[in-house]
Scaffold this motif. Structure first.
Motif, PDB file in Angstrom:
ATOM      1  N   ARG A  21       0.839  -1.203   0.000  1.00 18.11           N
ATOM      2  CA  ARG A  21       0.000   0.000   0.000  1.00 18.11           C
ATOM      3  C   ARG A  21       0.869   1.246   0.000  1.00 18.11           C
ATOM      4  O   ARG A  21       0.620   2.189  -0.740  1.00 18.11           O
ATOM      5  CB  ARG A  21      -0.929  -0.004   1.210  1.00 18.11           C
ATOM      6  N   THR A  22       1.943   1.233   0.799  1.00 13.17           N
ATOM      7  CA  THR A  22       2.837   2.381   0.887  1.00 13.17           C
ATOM      8  C   THR A  22       3.559   2.627  -0.438  1.00 13.17           C
ATOM      9  O   THR A  22       3.776   3.765  -0.838  1.00 13.17           O
ATOM     10  CB  THR A  22       3.876   2.140   2.007  1.00 13.17           C
ATOM     11  N   ARG A  23       3.915   1.565  -1.152  1.00 15.00           N
ATOM     12  CA  ARG A  23       4.721   1.678  -2.372  1.00 15.00           C
ATOM     13  C   ARG A  23       3.923   1.419  -3.649  1.00 15.00           C
ATOM     14  O   ARG A  23       4.500   1.149  -4.701  1.00 15.00           O
ATOM     15  CB  ARG A  23       5.871   0.683  -2.281  1.00 15.00           C
ATOM     16  N   PHE A  24       2.605   1.530  -3.594  1.00 12.05           N
ATOM     17  CA  PHE A  24       1.758   1.110  -4.716  1.00 12.05           C
ATOM     18  C   PHE A  24       2.122   1.776  -6.041  1.00 12.05           C
ATOM     19  O   PHE A  24       2.244   1.114  -7.064  1.00 12.05           O
ATOM     20  CB  PHE A  24       0.273   1.345  -4.406  1.00 12.05           C
ATOM     21  N   VAL A  25       2.288   3.088  -6.049  1.00 14.08           N
ATOM     22  CA  VAL A  25       2.578   3.792  -7.299  1.00 14.08           C
ATOM     23  C   VAL A  25       3.870   3.261  -7.914  1.00 14.08           C
ATOM     24  O   VAL A  25       3.936   2.961  -9.108  1.00 14.08           O
ATOM     25  CB  VAL A  25       2.654   5.320  -7.079  1.00 14.08           C
ATOM     26  N   GLN A  26       4.904   3.114  -7.098  1.00 16.34           N
ATOM     27  CA  GLN A  26       6.186   2.585  -7.576  1.00 16.34           C
ATOM     28  C   GLN A  26       6.020   1.171  -8.118  1.00 16.34           C
ATOM     29  O   GLN A  26       6.532   0.836  -9.194  1.00 16.34           O
ATOM     30  CB  GLN A  26       7.204   2.596  -6.432  1.00 16.34           C
ATOM     31  N   LEU A  27       5.273   0.323  -7.408  1.00 17.67           N
ATOM     32  CA  LEU A  27       5.078  -1.068  -7.829  1.00 17.67           C
ATOM     33  C   LEU A  27       4.283  -1.149  -9.133  1.00 17.67           C
ATOM     34  O   LEU A  27       4.590  -1.968 -10.004  1.00 17.67           O
ATOM     35  CB  LEU A  27       4.379  -1.856  -6.722  1.00 17.67           C
ATOM     36  N   ALA A  28       3.285  -0.307  -9.272  1.00 22.50           N
ATOM     37  CA  ALA A  28       2.485  -0.305 -10.501  1.00 22.50           C
ATOM     38  C   ALA A  28       3.347   0.117 -11.689  1.00 22.50           C
ATOM     39  O   ALA A  28       3.275  -0.483 -12.764  1.00 22.50           O
ATOM     40  CB  ALA A  28       1.287   0.625 -10.342  1.00 22.50           C
ATOM     41  N   ARG A  29       4.175   1.132 -11.512  1.00 25.95           N
ATOM     42  CA  ARG A  29       5.050   1.570 -12.606  1.00 25.95           C
ATOM     43  C   ARG A  29       6.074   0.497 -12.971  1.00 25.95           C
ATOM     44  O   ARG A  29       6.343   0.257 -14.145  1.00 25.95           O
ATOM     45  CB  ARG A  29       5.738   2.876 -12.230  1.00 25.95           C
ATOM     46  N   ALA A  31       5.732  -2.676 -12.624  1.00 24.15           N
ATOM     47  CA  ALA A  31       5.021  -3.763 -13.301  1.00 24.15           C
ATOM     48  C   ALA A  31       4.860  -3.434 -14.781  1.00 24.15           C
ATOM     49  O   ALA A  31       5.028  -4.300 -15.641  1.00 24.15           O
ATOM     50  CB  ALA A  31       3.658  -3.995 -12.652  1.00 24.15           C
ATOM     51  N   GLY A  32       4.547  -2.192 -15.081  1.00 22.93           N
ATOM     52  CA  GLY A  32       4.370  -1.798 -16.465  1.00 22.93           C
ATOM     53  C   GLY A  32       5.676  -1.700 -17.240  1.00 22.93           C
ATOM     54  O   GLY A  32       5.741  -2.059 -18.407  1.00 22.93           O
ATOM     55  N   LEU A  33       6.739  -1.233 -16.587  1.00 20.11           N
ATOM     56  CA  LEU A  33       8.007  -1.013 -17.278  1.00 20.11           C
ATOM     57  C   LEU A  33       8.882  -2.263 -17.349  1.00 20.11           C
ATOM     58  O   LEU A  33       9.506  -2.528 -18.370  1.00 20.11           O
ATOM     59  CB  LEU A  33       8.790   0.107 -16.586  1.00 20.11           C
ATOM     60  N   THR A  34       8.961  -3.009 -16.265  1.00 16.79           N
ATOM     61  CA  THR A  34       9.907  -4.140 -16.200  1.00 16.79           C
ATOM     62  C   THR A  34       9.212  -5.495 -16.153  1.00 16.79           C
ATOM     63  O   THR A  34       9.882  -6.504 -16.050  1.00 16.79           O
ATOM     64  CB  THR A  34      10.809  -4.021 -14.959  1.00 16.79           C
ATOM     65  N   ARG A  35       7.879  -5.470 -16.183  1.00 15.68           N
ATOM     66  CA  ARG A  35       7.082  -6.704 -16.077  1.00 15.68           C
ATOM     67  C   ARG A  35       7.284  -7.398 -14.732  1.00 15.68           C
ATOM     68  O   ARG A  35       7.122  -8.604 -14.620  1.00 15.68           O
ATOM     69  CB  ARG A  35       7.380  -7.629 -17.256  1.00 15.68           C
ATOM     70  N   GLN A  36       7.657  -6.613 -13.734  1.00 19.76           N
ATOM     71  CA  GLN A  36       7.819  -7.165 -12.390  1.00 19.76           C
ATOM     72  C   GLN A  36       6.461  -7.548 -11.832  1.00 19.76           C
ATOM     73  O   GLN A  36       5.488  -6.819 -11.976  1.00 19.76           O
ATOM     74  CB  GLN A  36       8.470  -6.137 -11.454  1.00 19.76           C
ATOM     75  N   THR A  37       6.400  -8.683 -11.201  1.00 17.93           N
ATOM     76  CA  THR A  37       5.190  -9.110 -10.507  1.00 17.93           C
ATOM     77  C   THR A  37       5.425  -8.935  -9.013  1.00 17.93           C
ATOM     78  O   THR A  37       6.433  -9.390  -8.485  1.00 17.93           O
ATOM     79  CB  THR A  37       4.888 -10.589 -10.798  1.00 17.93           C
TER      80      THR A  37
END
Length: 126
Positions: A21-29, A31-37
């Motif tokens: 929840r704290t890092r949501f924006v970073q995690l969403a980006r 996921a889109g850029l590096t395909r990180q899950t």
């Protein structure tokens, strides 16, 4: 000849619900850029995942959305049809009341006519 390179696995990260929840924006980006899950856990158990749109299968989501939209439009059409029928029935009832008891003949009916005059003037609807 050289052997083909092994595919690079997509990064995977596990985070608690509070941390995600704290890092949501970073995690969403990411996921889109590096395909990180990012697997979101609660009490150590997997709860959800933040994945890029390519991994989420947008086609499936679009098909489901299209199905719901078709259902909603069908219900809207049915409700419009029912509403039109009710408006006609109400107008026929008022016409019969006006025929049986013309305005000025019954104070109670006159009060109802006044209360419903805006509905009758608009054809029964907004």
């Amino acid at each position: 000849m050289a052997e083909p390179a092994a595919p690079i696995p997509h990064p995977r990260l596990e985070l608690s619900l509070a941390e995600a929840r704290t890092r949501f924006v970073q995690l969403a980006r990411l996921a889109g850029l590096t395909r990180q899950t990012t697997v979101v856990t609660e009490g150590g158990r997997p709860l959800a995942a933040i994945v890029g749109i390519a991994e989420a299968g947008p086609e499936r989501g679009n098909e489901a959305a299209a199905g719901w939209i078709r259902r909603i439009e069908k219900l809207r059409a049915e409700l419009r049809h029912q509403h039109a029928g009710l408006e006609r029935a109400l107008e026929q009832a008022w016409q019969e009341l006006d025929r049986l008891s013309p305005p000025g003949a019954d104070a109670h009916l006159d009060a109802l006519r006044t209360a419903h005059s805006d509905l009758r003037a608009n054809g029964g609807g907004p």
